[in-house]
Write a protein that holds these residues in place. Sequence first.
Motif, PDB file in Angstrom:
ATOM      1  N   UNK A 173      56.619  33.376  55.213  1.00  0.00           N
ATOM      2  CA  UNK A 173      56.389  34.366  54.521  1.00  0.00           C
ATOM      3  C   UNK A 173      56.501  34.519  53.203  1.00  0.00           C
ATOM      4  N   UNK A 174      56.947  33.395  52.970  1.00  0.00           N
ATOM      5  CA  UNK A 174      57.461  32.801  50.918  1.00  0.00           C
ATOM      6  C   UNK A 174      55.699  32.163  51.103  1.00  0.00           C
ATOM      7  N   UNK A 175      55.408  31.788  51.730  1.00  0.00           N
ATOM      8  CA  UNK A 175      53.511  31.305  51.504  1.00  0.00           C
ATOM      9  C   UNK A 175      53.193  32.636  51.192  1.00  0.00           C
ATOM     10  N   UNK A 176      53.052  33.367  51.916  1.00  0.00           N
ATOM     11  CA  UNK A 176      51.748  35.000  52.483  1.00  0.00           C
ATOM     12  C   UNK A 176      52.207  36.125  51.227  1.00  0.00           C
ATOM     13  N   UNK A 177      53.728  35.893  50.705  1.00  0.00           N
ATOM     14  CA  UNK A 177      54.084  36.239  49.227  1.00  0.00           C
ATOM     15  C   UNK A 177      53.949  36.104  48.102  1.00  0.00           C
ATOM     16  N   UNK A 178      53.433  34.499  48.348  1.00  0.00           N
ATOM     17  CA  UNK A 178      53.477  33.758  46.774  1.00  0.00           C
ATOM     18  C   UNK A 178      51.766  34.244  47.147  1.00  0.00           C
ATOM     19  N   UNK A 179      51.085  33.753  47.985  1.00  0.00           N
ATOM     20  CA  UNK A 179      49.330  34.148  47.760  1.00  0.00           C
ATOM     21  C   UNK A 179      49.184  35.440  47.389  1.00  0.00           C
ATOM     22  N   UNK A 180      49.977  36.420  48.187  1.00  0.00           N
ATOM     23  CA  UNK A 180      49.919  37.767  47.606  1.00  0.00           C
ATOM     24  C   UNK A 180      50.313  38.261  46.175  1.00  0.00           C
ATOM     25  N   UNK A 181      51.301  37.356  45.624  1.00  0.00           N
ATOM     26  CA  UNK A 181      51.450  37.512  44.056  1.00  0.00           C
ATOM     27  C   UNK A 181      50.836  36.445  43.274  1.00  0.00           C
ATOM     28  N   UNK A 182      50.192  35.781  43.968  1.00  0.00           N
ATOM     29  CA  UNK A 182      49.019  34.982  43.496  1.00  0.00           C
ATOM     30  C   UNK A 182      47.803  35.871  42.495  1.00  0.00           C
ATOM     31  N   UNK A 183      47.246  36.608  44.021  1.00  0.00           N
ATOM     32  CA  UNK A 183      46.170  36.935  43.983  1.00  0.00           C
ATOM     33  C   UNK A 183      46.526  38.650  42.848  1.00  0.00           C
ATOM     34  N   UNK A 184      47.833  39.313  42.836  1.00  0.00           N
ATOM     35  CA  UNK A 184      48.573  40.374  41.812  1.00  0.00           C
ATOM     36  C   UNK A 184      48.444  40.363  40.514  1.00  0.00           C
ATOM     37  N   UNK A 185      48.980  39.060  40.202  1.00  0.00           N
ATOM     38  CA  UNK A 185      49.135  38.713  39.280  1.00  0.00           C
ATOM     39  C   UNK A 185      47.238  37.614  38.507  1.00  0.00           C
ATOM     40  N   UNK A 186      46.627  37.037  39.021  1.00  0.00           N
ATOM     41  CA  UNK A 186      45.070  37.042  38.929  1.00  0.00           C
ATOM     42  C   UNK A 186      44.208  38.194  38.682  1.00  0.00           C
ATOM     43  N   UNK A 187      44.270  39.209  39.322  1.00  0.00           N
ATOM     44  CA  UNK A 187      43.123  40.713  39.063  1.00  0.00           C
ATOM     45  C   UNK A 187      44.546  40.745  37.536  1.00  0.00           C
ATOM     46  N   UNK A 188      45.150  41.691  37.439  1.00  0.00           N
ATOM     47  CA  UNK A 188      45.927  41.780  36.120  1.00  0.00           C
ATOM     48  C   UNK A 188      45.582  41.040  34.648  1.00  0.00           C
ATOM     49  N   UNK A 189      45.278  39.594  34.952  1.00  0.00           N
ATOM     50  CA  UNK A 189      45.163  38.959  34.327  1.00  0.00           C
ATOM     51  C   UNK A 189      43.750  39.107  33.187  1.00  0.00           C
ATOM     52  N   UNK A 190      42.761  39.815  34.274  1.00  0.00           N
ATOM     53  CA  UNK A 190      41.300  40.072  33.863  1.00  0.00           C
ATOM     54  C   UNK A 190      42.063  41.079  33.939  1.00  0.00           C
ATOM     55  N   UNK A 191      42.591  41.922  33.833  1.00  0.00           N
ATOM     56  CA  UNK A 191      42.255  43.585  32.881  1.00  0.00           C
ATOM     57  C   UNK A 191      43.064  42.924  31.807  1.00  0.00           C
ATOM     58  N   UNK A 192      44.273  42.507  31.761  1.00  0.00           N
ATOM     59  CA  UNK A 192      44.331  41.963  29.987  1.00  0.00           C
ATOM     60  C   UNK A 192      43.106  41.727  29.350  1.00  0.00           C
ATOM     61  N   UNK A 193      43.078  40.039  29.730  1.00  0.00           N
ATOM     62  CA  UNK A 193      41.803  40.041  28.981  1.00  0.00           C
ATOM     63  C   UNK A 193      40.702  41.180  29.229  1.00  0.00           C
ATOM     64  N   UNK A 194      40.709  42.062  29.468  1.00  0.00           N
ATOM     65  CA  UNK A 194      39.625  42.841  29.184  1.00  0.00           C
ATOM     66  C   UNK A 194      40.010  44.213  28.149  1.00  0.00           C
ATOM     67  N   UNK A 195      40.967  44.234  28.313  1.00  0.00           N
ATOM     68  CA  UNK A 195      42.382  45.489  27.799  1.00  0.00           C
ATOM     69  C   UNK A 195      42.060  44.520  26.016  1.00  0.00           C
ATOM     70  N   UNK A 196      42.412  43.655  26.256  1.00  0.00           N
ATOM     71  CA  UNK A 196      42.387  42.888  24.865  1.00  0.00           C
ATOM     72  C   UNK A 196      40.586  42.485  24.084  1.00  0.00           C
ATOM     73  N   UNK A 197      39.994  42.167  25.271  1.00  0.00           N
ATOM     74  CA  UNK A 197      38.083  42.369  24.065  1.00  0.00           C
ATOM     75  C   UNK A 197      38.181  43.901  23.199  1.00  0.00           C
ATOM     76  N   UNK A 198      38.713  44.568  24.451  1.00  0.00           N
ATOM     77  CA  UNK A 198      38.370  46.230  24.216  1.00  0.00           C
ATOM     78  C   UNK A 198      38.925  46.592  22.760  1.00  0.00           C
ATOM     79  N   UNK A 199      40.002  45.985  22.935  1.00  0.00           N
ATOM     80  CA  UNK A 199      41.060  46.312  21.189  1.00  0.00           C
ATOM     81  C   UNK A 199      40.536  46.169  20.514  1.00  0.00           C
ATOM     82  N   UNK A 200      40.473  44.150  20.594  1.00  0.00           N
ATOM     83  CA  UNK A 200      39.611  43.460  19.286  1.00  0.00           C
ATOM     84  C   UNK A 200      38.237  44.518  18.770  1.00  0.00           C
TER      85      UNK A 200
END
Length: 96
Positions: free
Chosen positions: A52-79
């Motif tokens: 359960x811990x491994x599955x939760x970590x995998x889900x969190x890592x994929x969610x964080x990676x997607x959110x970091x991609x969105x943040x990078x895109x938003x920062x680029x658009x802001x610039x």
Amino acid sequence: MLRLIRNLIVVVGLVLGVAFGFFNYDLVSIDLLWTTTEAPLVVLLVVAFVLGLAIAALVCVTKIARLRGQLSSTRRRLKDAQTEISNLRSMPIHDA
């Protein structure tokens, strides 16, 4: 003081874990689709917890990676928007 409290919580957790393992060491039968096996209950609980811990970590890592991609895109658009605003401010105003 904070370190003492943290260490005390860790020791209490370890003692509770050992007591939990001691009192739940009975053999239980687990029926998987292809086989049936017997194992101590505490082992099965630990395996389930780790899975359960491994599955939760995998889900969190994929969610964080997607959110970091969105943040990078938003920062680029802001610039780009800030650069455009800076360019517009430096242009002379023409009355029509």
